[in-house]
Design a protein around this motif. Structure first.
Motif, short mmCIF file in Angstrom:
data_model
loop_
_atom_site.label_atom_id
_atom_site.label_comp_id
_atom_site.label_asym_id
_atom_site.label_seq_id
_atom_site.Cartn_x
_atom_site.Cartn_y
_atom_site.Cartn_z
N ASN A 167 -8.55 -0.58 -4.12
CA ASN A 167 -9.08 -0.83 -5.46
C ASN A 167 -7.93 -1.24 -6.38
O ASN A 167 -6.78 -0.86 -6.17
CB ASN A 167 -9.83 0.40 -5.98
N SER A 168 -8.27 -2.01 -7.41
CA SER A 168 -7.22 -2.58 -8.28
C SER A 168 -6.51 -1.51 -9.10
O SER A 168 -5.33 -1.66 -9.45
CB SER A 168 -7.84 -3.62 -9.23
N THR A 169 -7.21 -0.41 -9.41
CA THR A 169 -6.60 0.65 -10.23
C THR A 169 -5.39 1.25 -9.51
O THR A 169 -4.31 1.39 -10.09
CB THR A 169 -7.64 1.76 -10.52
N VAL A 170 -5.54 1.59 -8.23
CA VAL A 170 -4.42 2.21 -7.51
C VAL A 170 -3.33 1.17 -7.21
O VAL A 170 -2.14 1.50 -7.19
CB VAL A 170 -4.88 2.95 -6.23
N PHE A 171 -3.72 -0.09 -7.02
CA PHE A 171 -2.71 -1.14 -6.82
C PHE A 171 -1.77 -1.20 -8.01
O PHE A 171 -0.56 -1.33 -7.86
CB PHE A 171 -3.38 -2.50 -6.60
N GLU A 172 -2.35 -1.08 -9.22
CA GLU A 172 -1.51 -1.15 -10.43
C GLU A 172 -0.77 0.16 -10.68
O GLU A 172 0.42 0.16 -10.99
CB GLU A 172 -2.38 -1.52 -11.64
N SER A 173 -1.46 1.31 -10.49
CA SER A 173 -0.84 2.58 -10.85
C SER A 173 0.26 2.99 -9.86
O SER A 173 1.18 3.70 -10.23
CB SER A 173 -1.89 3.69 -10.96
N MET A 174 0.18 2.56 -8.60
CA MET A 174 1.21 2.91 -7.61
C MET A 174 1.85 1.64 -7.03
O MET A 174 2.12 1.56 -5.84
CB MET A 174 0.63 3.79 -6.50
N ILE A 186 2.84 -0.13 -3.13
CA ILE A 186 1.76 -0.90 -2.51
C ILE A 186 2.07 -2.40 -2.54
O ILE A 186 2.49 -2.93 -3.57
CB ILE A 186 0.42 -0.57 -3.19
N ASP A 187 1.85 -3.04 -1.40
CA ASP A 187 2.24 -4.45 -1.25
C ASP A 187 1.13 -5.42 -1.66
O ASP A 187 1.41 -6.48 -2.23
CB ASP A 187 2.64 -4.72 0.21
N LEU A 188 -0.10 -5.13 -1.30
CA LEU A 188 -1.19 -6.09 -1.52
C LEU A 188 -2.40 -5.39 -2.13
O LEU A 188 -2.59 -4.19 -1.94
CB LEU A 188 -1.64 -6.71 -0.18
N ASN A 189 -3.24 -6.17 -2.80
CA ASN A 189 -4.45 -5.61 -3.42
C ASN A 189 -5.70 -6.20 -2.78
O ASN A 189 -5.93 -7.41 -2.83
CB ASN A 189 -4.45 -5.93 -4.92
N ALA A 190 -6.52 -5.30 -2.17
CA ALA A 190 -7.82 -5.74 -1.67
C ALA A 190 -8.93 -5.34 -2.66
O ALA A 190 -10.11 -5.57 -2.40
CB ALA A 190 -8.10 -5.13 -0.30
N GLY A 191 -8.52 -4.76 -3.78
CA GLY A 191 -9.49 -4.35 -4.81
C GLY A 191 -10.20 -5.53 -5.44
O GLY A 191 -11.24 -5.36 -6.09
N THR A 192 -9.64 -6.71 -5.23
CA THR A 192 -10.28 -7.94 -5.74
C THR A 192 -11.68 -8.11 -5.14
O THR A 192 -12.53 -8.75 -5.75
CB THR A 192 -9.41 -9.16 -5.39
N ILE A 193 -11.89 -7.55 -3.96
CA ILE A 193 -13.22 -7.61 -3.33
C ILE A 193 -14.20 -6.78 -4.16
O ILE A 193 -15.33 -7.21 -4.43
CB ILE A 193 -13.16 -7.10 -1.87
N ILE A 194 -13.76 -5.60 -4.60
CA ILE A 194 -14.60 -4.74 -5.45
C ILE A 194 -14.81 -5.41 -6.81
O ILE A 194 -15.90 -5.37 -7.37
CB ILE A 194 -13.92 -3.36 -5.64
N ASP A 195 -13.74 -6.05 -7.32
CA ASP A 195 -13.83 -6.70 -8.63
C ASP A 195 -14.71 -7.96 -8.58
O ASP A 195 -15.09 -8.49 -9.63
CB ASP A 195 -12.42 -7.12 -9.13
#
Lengths: 391, 103
Positions: free
Chosen positions: A327-334, A338-347
């Motif tokens: 999720n994008s929240t944890v990608f930003e907060s940590m 973290i190397d990559l964001n798959a939260g874009t799928i949720i977004d």
């Protein structure tokens, strides 16, 4: 440099033909008593790595063998150029036996036992002297163009949340299929976190023997909780998993199994065992992040894909881990971890396939030398799955 | 359509729960789409990001489906729109506390 049609990367060819994506000199402590000296050598000598652990003595039977296999596998991993095996002298897991097995790969291996050198200081000095020479030799080796079929990629999810099964794990599943199609190997692990999803994987087994083994390892894991008289939920899902929306182990498992993609299940191997087949392979490990990562790396994985919903810093001393947020929240907060964001799928801004493509591109970059966050932060974690008591 | 579409995912047509992909307040009416139909659900509880709510009534002891598979059973009757989590859903696997040495 000629690169690449996404079937190749620049790797280090080892004497036995395997390919590394890193060129480490490993200081391998075979016993807990040697771990501090090993760590001191890594502080003295640039280019060396090591790991801290609590094992290597008074273990018997299958537990002795599993620890032995793990040590040998770490030294034999293709990411390791050469090994200084650092023992104490009196332990059950004898440094010479381990060095003998690693030397079968053809890579340089030397043994130092602390008792033979009259204590920590002289043994540290001797280990460091050997390591200096090995690191310099390693630095002379050039990368060469290698095929993707040489890769064994471990897959893992840790700190899962409800998004794990919706975004990052299915995207890793896309990558797992791609690796299998290119002739490489993708390792599925975490037997604990496949309880409740085993029937879906057994259906994809290449033969009845593999399907039968799926049920055997699942029941053995589940029976550990039953025999202890405990509710498996006291350990899994964890409090963080529960806060993230996961209510039961079965729910977590169905999300975790998405990492396995859609290709046939080729074989089921023991902890820290090297795969004998290409394609999708299941290694029997616990869900514990560090223990399963260690098992996969000792089984020859040069690289790991690690999805996380709650955020985790974990990494291996010798195999890069690519951290993928669910999720994008944890990608930003940590983001440090973290190397990559798959939260874009949720977004709703990217598809599972698009994220899979980005992960695949990142694998190629990391194979070619790009450092992962876990490597930069020296996240050199190591833990062996203990399956017996200590005597 | 002026009505706001909320971010919700229901994985398979016969699932009994859907997942909120944004925080939702109690009392909100949401449309839950799946492959076959659209269900309209009024939420009885507030639902946090990543948490589940019932899209059909679930009886005590009934299996709860997500991903089209069993994720546990209801420990009490659950109404449509209720939060479904560890207070009313129990995993069935690895239950040494029920069938193990001390159970």
């Amino acid at each position: 440099m000629a690169q690449t049609d996404k079937r190749t990367f620049w790797g280090y060819r080892r004497p036995n033909g395997t390919v590394g994506i890193r060129n480490h000199v490993l200081i391998l402590p075979t016993i807990v008593c040697a771990t501090q000296a090993a760590r001191q050598i890594t502080e003295l000598v640039h280019g060396t790595v090591s790991f801290i652990h609590q094992h290597g003595c008074a273990q018997v039977g299958v537990d002795f063998e599993q620890t032995m296999r793990t040590y040998i596998g770490m030294g034999a991993n293709p990411n390791v150029y050469g090994v200084v095996v650092l023992g104490l002298g009196c332990e059950t897991h004898q440094a010479k036996m381990i060095a003998h097995e690693i030397a079968k790969t053809g890579k340089p291996v030397e043994v130092v036992a602390i008792q033979d050198y009259g204590g920590t200081l002289m043994a540290t000095a001797q280990g460091a002297k050997i390591a200096v020479k090995m690191v310099q030799e390693a630095s002379m080796q050039r990368r060469e163009l290698c095929d993707f079929s040489e890769l064994i990629v471990g897959t893992e999810c840790g700190g899962s949340d409800a998004c794990s099964g919706l975004s990052a794990n299915p995207a890793v599943g896309v990558v797992s299929d791609r690796i299998a199609d290119l002739g490489g190997t993708s390792i599925l692990a975490e037997t604990t976190e496949l309880i409740g999803a085993e029937h879906l994987l057994a259906e994809r087994a290449v033969d009845d023997k593999v399907a039968k083994r799926v049920y055997e390892v699942i029941h053995a894991m589940e029976n550990r909780a039953i025999q202890m008289g405990v509710d498996i939920r006291t350990g899994n899902p964890s409090p963080g998993n529960i806060r993230g929306g996961l209510s039961s182990l079965e729910e977590k498992s169905l999300g975790a199994a998405a990492k396995a993609g859609t290709r046939p299940l080729q074989e089921l191997i023991d902890y820290a065992q090297k795969p004998t087949r290409k394609g999708l392979v299941w290694m029997d490990t616990p869900g514990h992040d560090i223990e399963q990562l260690t098992g996969m790396v000792a089984g020859g994985s040069q690289l790991a894909l690690f999805t996380t919903g709650r955020g985790t810093p974990t990494g291996s001393p010798i195999a890069p881990t690519i951290k993928i947020a669910t999720n994008s929240t944890v990608f930003e907060s940590m983001n440090d971890n973290i190397d990559l964001n798959a939260g874009t799928i949720i977004d709703g801004t990217e598809t599972i396939e698009q994220v899979g493509e980005r992960i695949f591109d990142e694998i190629i970059e990391v194979c070619n030398g790009k450092l992962t966050k876990a490597e930069i932060l020296k996240q050199h974690d190591f833990g062996i799955w203990r399956i017996g008591p200590t005597f | 359509m002026a009505e706001k579409q909320h971010k919700i995912v229901m994985m398979k047509p016969h699932d009994k729960v859907a997942v909120a992909l944004e925080p939702l307040s109690a009392g909100t009416t949401v449309n839950v789409r799946n492959a076959e139909t659209t269900l309209t659900v009024q939420l009885k509880d507030s639902i946090e990001f990543g948490h589940k709510f019932a899209v059909v009534p679930i009886a005590e002891g009934e299996d709860i489906l997500k991903y089209g598979e069993v994720i546990g059973m209801a420990t009490r009757a659950i109404e449509v729109g209720e939060h479904v989590h560890i207070h009313n859903l129990e995993g069935k696997r690895g239950r040494g506390d029920k069938i193990g040495a001390n159970g």
